[in-house]
Design an enzyme around this catalytic site. Structure first.
Site: not given
Ligand code: NI
Length: 175
Positions: A88, A130-131, A134
């Site tokens: 990340c 993953h995004e 976030h």
């Molecule tokens: Ni990340």
């Protein structure tokens, strides 16, 4: 032209839920372009807006087919399982083996303001999830089992992540 600076673990902005994008205007397109630049400068394959301090539900990515952006993404379908050593941009120097779905379908809005559906397998599916995390204030650390997470947090206490970000090496793909 310089990109944004990337917020690292410990910055409260990474723990907050980002807000829906309501209008794609010239200013927002400018933010997207600077995000893409920032992502390339850091040799990342994905970058979510909160990682540059922008509390909006959008992320950029490029897994080798040119820069892309999606606004207000949501998971429509996720199937299978894929284990991947995840990195990340906000936790430079750290990577963890994480199991997530393999084939991921997301819906959202494209740069022209039209609804879009995207499908990603393996790395691209991983970038999507993953995004999206976030945008909900979730970091890959939160996907570890409790023992592993505790160990990682202990290690993180002794590391200057801003220094690590300056010395970024593109050994592991960072998302
Ligand atoms: Ni990340």
């Amino acid at each position: 032209m310089a990109g944004y600076s990337i917020r690292v673990f410990g910055d409260p902005v990474l723990k907050q839920r980002a807000k829906d994008v309501t209008e794609i205007d010239g200013a927002l397109v400018g933010v997207v372009n600077t995000m893409v630049e920032t992502m390339y400068e850091a040799a990342g394959v994905g970058l979510a807006a909160p990682q540059v301090g922008v509390q909006k539900r959008m992320f950029t990515y490029d897994v080798g087919e040119g820069p892309q952006v999606i606004f207000n993404p949501e998971v429509a379908e996720a199937e299978g399982e894929w284990t991947y050593e995840e990195g990340c941009l906000s936790i430079p120097g750290f990577h963890f083996e994480i199991v997530r779905p393999n084939l991921v379908t997301i819906t959202g809005i494209d740069i022209d303001g039209n609804p879009t559906t995207l499908q990603g397998e393996e790395l691209l599916g991983r970038v999507f999830l993953h995004e999206l995390d976030h945008l909900d204030g979730v970091l890959m650390l939160d996907r570890l089992d409790p023992d592993e997470r505790k160990r990682a947090l202990r290690e993180l206490r002794d590391v200057d992540l801003n220094a690590a970000a300056r010395e970024r090496v593109a050994d592991v793909r960072q998302l």
